[in-house]
Design a protein around this motif. Structure first.
Motif, PDB file in Angstrom:
ATOM      1  N   THR A 130       0.865  -1.189   0.000  1.00  0.00           N
ATOM      2  CA  THR A 130       0.000   0.000   0.000  1.00  0.00           C
ATOM      3  C   THR A 130       0.899   1.236   0.000  1.00  0.00           C
ATOM      4  N   LEU A 131       0.335   2.350  -0.404  1.00  0.00           N
ATOM      5  CA  LEU A 131       1.126   3.585  -0.437  1.00  0.00           C
ATOM      6  C   LEU A 131       1.648   3.956   0.953  1.00  0.00           C
ATOM      7  N   VAL A 132       0.861   3.683   1.988  1.00  0.00           N
ATOM      8  CA  VAL A 132       1.324   4.005   3.341  1.00  0.00           C
ATOM      9  C   VAL A 132       2.543   3.157   3.704  1.00  0.00           C
ATOM     10  N   ALA A 133       2.586   1.898   3.277  1.00  0.00           N
ATOM     11  CA  ALA A 133       3.733   1.031   3.554  1.00  0.00           C
ATOM     12  C   ALA A 133       4.987   1.531   2.833  1.00  0.00           C
ATOM     13  N   PHE A 134       4.808   2.078   1.628  1.00  0.00           N
ATOM     14  CA  PHE A 134       5.950   2.629   0.888  1.00  0.00           C
ATOM     15  C   PHE A 134       6.430   3.941   1.516  1.00  0.00           C
ATOM     16  N   LEU A 135       5.478   4.789   1.896  1.00  0.00           N
ATOM     17  CA  LEU A 135       5.831   6.060   2.551  1.00  0.00           C
ATOM     18  C   LEU A 135       6.574   5.830   3.862  1.00  0.00           C
ATOM     19  N   GLU A 136       6.120   4.839   4.628  1.00  0.00           N
ATOM     20  CA  GLU A 136       6.758   4.540   5.915  1.00  0.00           C
ATOM     21  C   GLU A 136       8.142   3.925   5.708  1.00  0.00           C
ATOM     22  N   ALA A 137       8.326   3.185   4.620  1.00  0.00           N
ATOM     23  CA  ALA A 137       9.655   2.649   4.300  1.00  0.00           C
ATOM     24  C   ALA A 137      10.620   3.793   4.000  1.00  0.00           C
ATOM     25  N   GLU A 138      10.113   4.794   3.287  1.00  0.00           N
ATOM     26  CA  GLU A 138      10.934   5.973   2.992  1.00  0.00           C
ATOM     27  C   GLU A 138      11.296   6.705   4.281  1.00  0.00           C
ATOM     28  N   LYS A 139      10.294   6.904   5.159  1.00  0.00           N
ATOM     29  CA  LYS A 139      10.530   7.580   6.443  1.00  0.00           C
ATOM     30  C   LYS A 139      11.552   6.826   7.289  1.00  0.00           C
ATOM     31  N   ALA A 140      11.495   5.503   7.217  1.00  0.00           N
ATOM     32  CA  ALA A 140      12.403   4.660   8.006  1.00  0.00           C
ATOM     33  C   ALA A 140      13.846   4.789   7.544  1.00  0.00           C
ATOM     34  N   GLY A 141      14.033   5.168   6.277  1.00  0.00           N
ATOM     35  CA  GLY A 141      15.382   5.322   5.745  1.00  0.00           C
ATOM     36  C   GLY A 141      15.830   4.207   4.830  1.00  0.00           C
ATOM     37  N   ALA A 142      14.875   3.406   4.352  1.00  0.00           N
ATOM     38  CA  ALA A 142      15.218   2.319   3.424  1.00  0.00           C
ATOM     39  C   ALA A 142      15.844   2.890   2.151  1.00  0.00           C
ATOM     40  N   ASP A 143      16.682   2.084   1.511  1.00  0.00           N
ATOM     41  CA  ASP A 143      17.301   2.503   0.248  1.00  0.00           C
ATOM     42  C   ASP A 143      16.373   2.275  -0.942  1.00  0.00           C
ATOM     43  N   GLY A 144      15.425   1.355  -0.753  1.00  0.00           N
ATOM     44  CA  GLY A 144      14.513   1.039  -1.843  1.00  0.00           C
ATOM     45  C   GLY A 144      13.296   0.288  -1.343  1.00  0.00           C
ATOM     46  N   VAL A 145      12.339   0.096  -2.233  1.00  0.00           N
ATOM     47  CA  VAL A 145      11.153  -0.707  -1.926  1.00  0.00           C
ATOM     48  C   VAL A 145      11.021  -1.816  -2.958  1.00  0.00           C
ATOM     49  N   GLU A 146      10.391  -2.889  -2.522  1.00  0.00           N
ATOM     50  CA  GLU A 146      10.059  -3.994  -3.420  1.00  0.00           C
ATOM     51  C   GLU A 146       8.551  -4.069  -3.488  1.00  0.00           C
ATOM     52  N   LEU A 147       8.008  -4.287  -4.686  1.00  0.00           N
ATOM     53  CA  LEU A 147       6.562  -4.386  -4.843  1.00  0.00           C
ATOM     54  C   LEU A 147       6.213  -5.386  -5.941  1.00  0.00           C
ATOM     55  N   ASP A 148       4.931  -5.718  -6.024  1.00  0.00           N
ATOM     56  CA  ASP A 148       4.456  -6.724  -6.980  1.00  0.00           C
ATOM     57  C   ASP A 148       3.405  -6.114  -7.893  1.00  0.00           C
ATOM     58  N   VAL A 149       3.451  -6.500  -9.165  1.00  0.00           N
ATOM     59  CA  VAL A 149       2.540  -5.901 -10.144  1.00  0.00           C
ATOM     60  C   VAL A 149       1.731  -6.971 -10.874  1.00  0.00           C
ATOM     61  N   GLN A 150       0.438  -6.680 -11.032  1.00  0.00           N
ATOM     62  CA  GLN A 150      -0.457  -7.527 -11.817  1.00  0.00           C
ATOM     63  C   GLN A 150      -1.350  -6.627 -12.676  1.00  0.00           C
ATOM     64  N   LEU A 151      -2.146  -7.272 -13.527  1.00  0.00           N
ATOM     65  CA  LEU A 151      -3.045  -6.526 -14.415  1.00  0.00           C
ATOM     66  C   LEU A 151      -4.502  -6.837 -14.088  1.00  0.00           C
ATOM     67  N   THR A 152      -5.325  -5.783 -14.080  1.00  0.00           N
ATOM     68  CA  THR A 152      -6.768  -5.982 -13.918  1.00  0.00           C
ATOM     69  C   THR A 152      -7.374  -6.445 -15.248  1.00  0.00           C
ATOM     70  N   LYS A 153      -8.637  -6.777 -15.193  1.00  0.00           N
ATOM     71  CA  LYS A 153      -9.354  -7.235 -16.382  1.00  0.00           C
ATOM     72  C   LYS A 153      -9.326  -6.199 -17.502  1.00  0.00           C
ATOM     73  N   ASP A 154      -9.353  -4.921 -17.110  1.00  0.00           N
ATOM     74  CA  ASP A 154      -9.350  -3.851 -18.114  1.00  0.00           C
ATOM     75  C   ASP A 154      -7.962  -3.239 -18.317  1.00  0.00           C
ATOM     76  N   GLY A 155      -6.917  -3.968 -17.884  1.00  0.00           N
ATOM     77  CA  GLY A 155      -5.554  -3.605 -18.269  1.00  0.00           C
ATOM     78  C   GLY A 155      -4.835  -2.591 -17.409  1.00  0.00           C
ATOM     79  N   GLU A 156      -5.307  -2.352 -16.184  1.00  0.00           N
ATOM     80  CA  GLU A 156      -4.621  -1.399 -15.292  1.00  0.00           C
ATOM     81  C   GLU A 156      -3.536  -2.133 -14.498  1.00  0.00           C
TER      82      GLU A 156
END
Length: 242
Positions: free
Chosen positions: A18-44
């Motif tokens: 979630t965006l809050v998890a990414f924002l908090e990782a930035e606040k914590a001082g992480a060098d980067g984030v890892e995330l996962d991507v998929q596609l919805t039925k309409d291609g988002e």
């Protein structure tokens, strides 16, 4: 110095991917984030780990069967009354333009092929001019090779569940600049040999202090962890050494 990537964001304390998890990782001082991507039925392009929404959201069913507008209604923060939507990759990239964090995108196409997903992700990376800050990874190594062919300027890194013989040779063969192994399947000497052959090594998912110490000692390229705060505290012990 070993970089610290927050696995699905700061997922030890906040709703994963979630965006809050990414924002908090930035606040914590992480060098980067890892995330996962998929596609919805309409291609988002949406940021979620499981092929099914059941575990992490208030809904049921496969991501690929949802229209984006319906997926957006789900709460991706099941542990709290505060609602968090499933983010789009565009939203994450908009946030990335406000900082200098690296981003490891795992293409979740090992189970469902998601035709055209690589092209969409690469188009977005180029649109936001993030080529130097993105690493594309997947358990689907055909997809990794496809990404390299489409965008040789973007780093690729195959994911592994099992150990692999001479992973630096395999990486060079598929033009990958890094590997993301399961930490328990790769002995120190194999990691060191891989690093010495110019291939980045970013094991996952490192949450125990003993495993963090092991990887900091060999100066691994990065670790992928649910708890960036813990990792950052431990890393300081190694920063002070000559």
């Amino acid at each position: 110095m070993t970089q610290i990537f927050a696995h699905r964001g700061y997922s030890a304390s906040f709703a994963e991917n979630t965006l809050v998890a990414f924002l908090e990782a930035e606040k914590a001082g992480a060098d980067g984030v890892e995330l996962d991507v998929q596609l919805t039925k309409d291609g988002e392009l949406v940021v979620i780990h499981d092929e099914k929404v059941d575990r992490t959201t208030s809904g049921n069913g496969l991501v690929k069967d949802f229209l984006f507008k319906d997926l957006r209604k789900l709460n991706a923060n099941k542990k709290s009354t505060k609602k968090e939507p499933i983010p789009t990759l565009t939203e994450v990239f908009e946030w990335l333009t406000s900082n200098k964090l690296l981003c490891n995108i795992e293409l979740k196409n090992a189970f469902f092929p998601y035709e055209g997903m690589e092209e969409k992700v690469i188009h977005l990376i180029r649109k936001f001019d993030l080529m130097d800050r993105i690493i594309l990874s997947s358990f689907n190594h055909y997809s990794i090779v496809n990404c390299y062919r489409l965008a040789p300027e973007i780093e690729t890194a195959p994911l592994f569940l099992e150990g692999i013989y001479m992973p630096w040779i395999y990486s060079q063969a598929i033009r990958a600049k890094g590997i993301h192994p399961r930490y328990s399947t790769m002995p120190d000497d194999v990691m060191i040999n891989t690093l010495n052959n110019g291939i980045a090594v970013r094991p996952y998912t490192i949450n125990k202090e003993t495993d963090m110490h092991r990887l900091f000692k060999i100066n691994c390229t990065a670790i992928i962890t649910d708890d960036p705060i813990k990792a950052l505290k431990l890393r300081k012990q190694y920063e002070k050494r000559p």
